[in-house]
Design an enzyme around this catalytic site. Sequence first.
Site, short mmCIF file in Angstrom:
data_model
loop_
_atom_site.label_atom_id
_atom_site.label_comp_id
_atom_site.label_asym_id
_atom_site.label_seq_id
_atom_site.Cartn_x
_atom_site.Cartn_y
_atom_site.Cartn_z
CB SER A 58 51.30 -129.04 3.46
OG SER A 58 51.25 -130.45 3.53
CD GLN A 91 64.59 -97.07 8.80
OE1 GLN A 91 64.94 -97.10 7.62
NE2 GLN A 91 65.43 -96.83 9.79
CB SER A 92 57.62 -95.99 9.72
OG SER A 92 56.75 -94.94 9.35
CD GLN A 93 60.41 -93.80 2.85
OE1 GLN A 93 59.38 -93.83 2.19
NE2 GLN A 93 61.60 -93.64 2.29
CG ASN A 177 55.89 -121.34 5.69
OD1 ASN A 177 56.36 -121.34 4.56
ND2 ASN A 177 54.58 -121.28 5.92
CG HIS A 183 57.04 -119.06 -3.80
ND1 HIS A 183 56.62 -119.46 -5.05
CD2 HIS A 183 56.70 -117.75 -3.70
CE1 HIS A 183 56.05 -118.44 -5.69
NE2 HIS A 183 56.09 -117.40 -4.89
NE ARG A 188 60.95 -111.80 -6.00
CZ ARG A 188 60.32 -110.86 -6.69
NH1 ARG A 188 60.88 -110.35 -7.77
NH2 ARG A 188 59.11 -110.42 -6.33
#
Length: 259
Positions: A58, A91-93, A177, A183, A188
């Site tokens: 934390s 970014q919007s399609q 953060n 994490h 990944r």
Amino acid sequence: MKVKLLTKTQNMLDIVYTGARTCYNAGGPIGLWFDVCNIATDKKKNLIDKVFKSGHLSTSEHAYFTFAIEGISRACSHQLVRHRHCSFSQQSQRYVEIKEKQGELYDLLHCFPIDEKIAKMKEIAEKYFVDVNDNNYYGYVHCLWQYTSRIECGEKPEDARNSLPNATKTNIVVSMNLRELIHLCNERLCTRAQGEIRQLVKEMVAQVIKDEEWLKKRSDHKQKPLNIYELHLGSWRTNSENTHLSTRRVFAVSRRSTI
């Protein structure tokens, strides 16, 4: 893909140290903060390492990062946005329409001489999709033609986008953060993670540790296979030949170990 660290918490080491030290100190954090410049850097790092290794993460939540990411696939961004405790602006399609002419795409697919057609189709495919190669450029351009055809028939971009594949490029700004970044690395950077998001996280980490070298050991300790979503029963233990046990054998071994 392009990745840029837009901003991060200033004096990050000192802030994380102050948070960690406050938990185990009778004094107050204000006094610790004004005295932090007199404490050796190695001492700060050692305390933070000890606190992190104990699972007390934390204290890392006081540090923040914001990244600008360009040219990743929608498949990659779909994996990224599954992570919690992050803020995303993508970014919007729906409002950003792909501006290609349906007729010109049709001509590319059916009419142009073969050499000129291939070069032009690859150029268009690389503009809108990731990992374009000789095996997929035609399919990508065909998807674009379907998309533009639906728009010319009166459909809205938010509906026509159903014709676009997951390889379509997108741009996104993400803030998180330090705890979530750790994490993200654990999940990944695993060698079993999908290649594109693994490369993305490597780029993010490289920019972070450029200025915050003390974070390097917190970002690369899971560079090995990791079962992210599930643990297969047979992978719990291997036999003397280093092969996985059958389900029946696993139950037999576990039964003996509990007797």
